[in-house]
Design a protein around this motif. Structure first.
Motif, mmCIF file in Angstrom:
data_model
loop_
_atom_site.group_PDB
_atom_site.id
_atom_site.type_symbol
_atom_site.label_atom_id
_atom_site.label_comp_id
_atom_site.label_asym_id
_atom_site.label_seq_id
_atom_site.Cartn_x
_atom_site.Cartn_y
_atom_site.Cartn_z
ATOM 1 N N ALA A 115 105.775 69.196 6.117
ATOM 2 C CA ALA A 115 107.283 68.985 5.920
ATOM 3 C C ALA A 115 107.471 67.523 5.248
ATOM 4 C CB ALA A 115 107.847 69.140 7.279
ATOM 5 N N GLY A 116 106.261 66.874 5.078
ATOM 6 C CA GLY A 116 106.222 65.529 4.655
ATOM 7 C C GLY A 116 106.857 64.284 5.749
ATOM 8 N N ILE A 117 106.684 64.776 6.885
ATOM 9 C CA ILE A 117 106.991 63.839 7.916
ATOM 10 C C ILE A 117 105.754 62.899 8.388
ATOM 11 C CG2 ILE A 117 108.014 63.745 10.334
ATOM 12 C CD1 ILE A 117 109.039 66.518 9.841
ATOM 13 N N PRO A 118 106.027 61.436 8.462
ATOM 14 C CA PRO A 118 104.997 60.697 8.838
ATOM 15 C C PRO A 118 104.458 61.123 10.377
ATOM 16 C CG PRO A 118 106.701 59.312 8.023
ATOM 17 C CD PRO A 118 107.264 60.848 8.318
ATOM 18 N N VAL A 379 90.555 42.611 15.425
ATOM 19 C CA VAL A 379 92.047 42.849 15.617
ATOM 20 C C VAL A 379 92.847 42.133 14.787
ATOM 21 C CG1 VAL A 379 93.924 43.301 17.229
ATOM 22 C CG2 VAL A 379 91.724 43.843 18.108
ATOM 23 N N ARG A 380 93.601 42.589 13.836
ATOM 24 C CA ARG A 380 94.523 41.767 12.972
ATOM 25 C C ARG A 380 95.814 42.295 12.788
ATOM 26 N NH1 ARG A 380 91.384 44.935 9.506
ATOM 27 N NH2 ARG A 380 92.428 46.022 7.978
ATOM 28 N N GLU A 381 96.691 41.288 12.581
ATOM 29 C CA GLU A 381 98.240 41.788 12.311
ATOM 30 C C GLU A 381 98.438 42.297 10.726
ATOM 31 O OE1 GLU A 381 100.572 39.472 15.736
ATOM 32 O OE2 GLU A 381 101.090 39.108 13.706
ATOM 33 N N GLY A 382 99.085 43.370 10.683
ATOM 34 C CA GLY A 382 99.286 43.746 9.488
ATOM 35 C C GLY A 382 100.719 44.278 9.079
ATOM 36 N N ARG A 383 101.015 44.278 7.758
ATOM 37 C CA ARG A 383 102.362 45.000 7.388
ATOM 38 C C ARG A 383 101.897 46.179 6.452
ATOM 39 N NH1 ARG A 383 106.602 41.819 9.055
ATOM 40 N NH2 ARG A 383 107.873 42.894 7.729
ATOM 41 N N GLU A 384 102.598 47.281 6.541
ATOM 42 C CA GLU A 384 102.373 48.331 5.733
ATOM 43 C C GLU A 384 103.856 48.900 5.269
ATOM 44 O OE1 GLU A 384 98.601 50.773 6.929
ATOM 45 O OE2 GLU A 384 100.277 51.059 8.318
ATOM 46 N N ALA A 385 103.977 49.033 3.965
ATOM 47 C CA ALA A 385 105.072 49.673 3.511
ATOM 48 C C ALA A 385 104.924 51.237 3.655
ATOM 49 C CB ALA A 385 105.340 49.591 2.182
ATOM 50 N N LEU A 386 105.476 51.926 4.965
ATOM 51 C CA LEU A 386 105.308 53.231 5.191
ATOM 52 C C LEU A 386 106.653 54.021 4.722
ATOM 53 C CD1 LEU A 386 103.550 52.883 8.550
ATOM 54 C CD2 LEU A 386 102.422 53.463 6.450
ATOM 55 N N ALA A 387 106.374 55.045 4.252
ATOM 56 C CA ALA A 387 107.717 55.792 3.719
ATOM 57 C C ALA A 387 108.221 56.336 5.096
ATOM 58 C CB ALA A 387 107.207 57.024 2.862
#
Length: 387
Positions: A115-118, A379-387
């Motif tokens: 269904a294209g759901i994360p 362990v690192r902090e990160g940012r992701e552009a997630l749909a």
């Protein structure tokens, strides 16, 4: 409370090991103003502790055992469960689906991908479980309870997030309480459990092992032990013959109170057990269940043992003499036991439920939130552009 209310689906097998972190996440997401639904099996729908606000949907989910003749029916069950999950998603419209292992999670997460759901999977143990291994390449993120997880392919490390294993609020509330006073003259309270069904090997070995302790330590023992119902009389007789005061039961509803008072824990090495020991900070002697899938309990003890918060004895080496030897070494001086307690406490991840909720909320949220990421040893902090 989050400014935007969203819908999330949690999928988990019907055992406490899978459902305890799922319920913790459900509470946190509900507290933030979201709507949450559960996909599980018949056991999970009826298990004690399920939040009243959490509707349960029972889906068919075939088990893939070693007999290939049963695989066609298992595949048919998974496909039917997937179809049912897709119908649920059409009406519930989840922003993400979160799997906690167990076969009921398989059709739910396969449907999410269709269904294209994360989707997110959470692994409670230090070995990636079978269902999570099948899904690791298909999900958007993998949340882990340990920094090192066996059976996790290196190519998936960029989407791994170290969050820990959520524990019950009544246990987490003990984290800031001090380790109970332990002196050369005071009582030494020992808590012994073997999981929800008890463990016969503990009933057979622990009383005799405690009887072999140095006299100055043995005379100060106070034992609380969970046993199988059929073992109660025999264990009671063992303690009576050794002159060791012991309270026995098949189940203790106030286990968090018993844990708060304990100076030493003896038991199995399930993920929830270790999460609670490290949340509270209690030294332990752990006996991994030898028949656990992929020997995951032996892997679970690595971090706390390396830190000095526990000692591990494989079951084939678990004798009364070896147990007494390890207890004498841990409790020979009050500061030795206290140091082990502090080492266990340092392994705790008390923000597991919040960190997991932050990760889950990052799907469908705007702007995307920072989430804890772990890759390899760092362990690192990160940012992701997630749909």
């Amino acid at each position: 409370m989050s400014p935007v209310s969203r819908h999330y689906v949690l999928a988990a097998g019907g055992t406490g090991g899978h459902l305890t972190p799922a319920f913790a996440l459900a509470h946190e997401l509900e507290r933030r103003g979201h709507h949450v639904a559960l996909i599980t099996d018949e056991r999970g729908a009826e298990i004690p502790g399920k939040p009243d606000f959490l509707p349960a949907h029972v889906l068919p989910a075939g088990r893939f055992g070693k007999n290939p003749l049963r695989w066609p029916s298992a595949i048919a069950s998974v496909l039917e469960g997937r179809r049912m999950a897709l119908r649920l998603y059409e009406s519930f419209e989840p922003s993400a689906v979160v799997g906690f292992g167990g076969y009921p999670a398989l059709p739910a997460l396969l449907a999410a991908r269709s269904a294209g759901i994360p989707s997110v999977i959470h692994e409670q143990n230090a070995v990636l479980g079978r269902v999570n291994r099948l899904l690791a390449g298909r999900v958007s993120a993998i949340a882990t309870a340990y920094p090192d997880v066996d059976r996790l392919k290196p190519k998936y490390l960029p989407k791994v997030h170290l969050v820990g294993n959520p524990v019950r609020p009544d246990v987490l509330a003990l984290r800031d309480e001090p380790f109970p006073a332990f002196t050369e003259e005071g009582l030494m309270r020992v808590l012994v459990t073997g999981g929800s069904q008890g463990a016969r090997v503990l009933s057979e070995i622990v009383p005799d092992g405690l009887s072999m302790l140095a006299p100055a330590l043995r005379s100060r023992l106070q034992v609380i032990q969970q046993c199988r119902a059929e073992d109660l009389d025999a264990v009671r007789d063992r303690y009576a013959n050794h002159g060791i005061p012991a309270e026995l039961g098949t189940y203790f509803e106030d286990m968090h109170v018993r844990l708060a008072d304990a100076h030493l824990f003896i038991g199995r090495a399930g993920a929830s057990t270790i999460a609670e020991l490290t949340a509270v900070g209690r030294p332990a002697i752990l006996v991994p269940l030898p028949i656990a899938t992929d020997d995951h309990q032996a892997a679970n003890v690595r971090e706390i043992v390396k830190a000095g918060g526990a000692r591990s004895i494989r079951q084939h080496n678990f004798t009364a003499k070896e147990l007494a030897k390890q207890i004498n070494a841990m409790a020979q001086h009050p500061e030795t036991l206290a140091n082990a307690a502090h080492a266990a406490w340092n392994c705790g991840r008390p923000n597991a439920a919040k960190d997991l909720a932050d990760l889950v909320e990052s799907f469908g949220a705007a702007p995307i939130q920072d989430v804890i990421r772990a890759a390899g040893e760092g362990v690192r902090e990160g940012r992701e552009a997630l749909a």
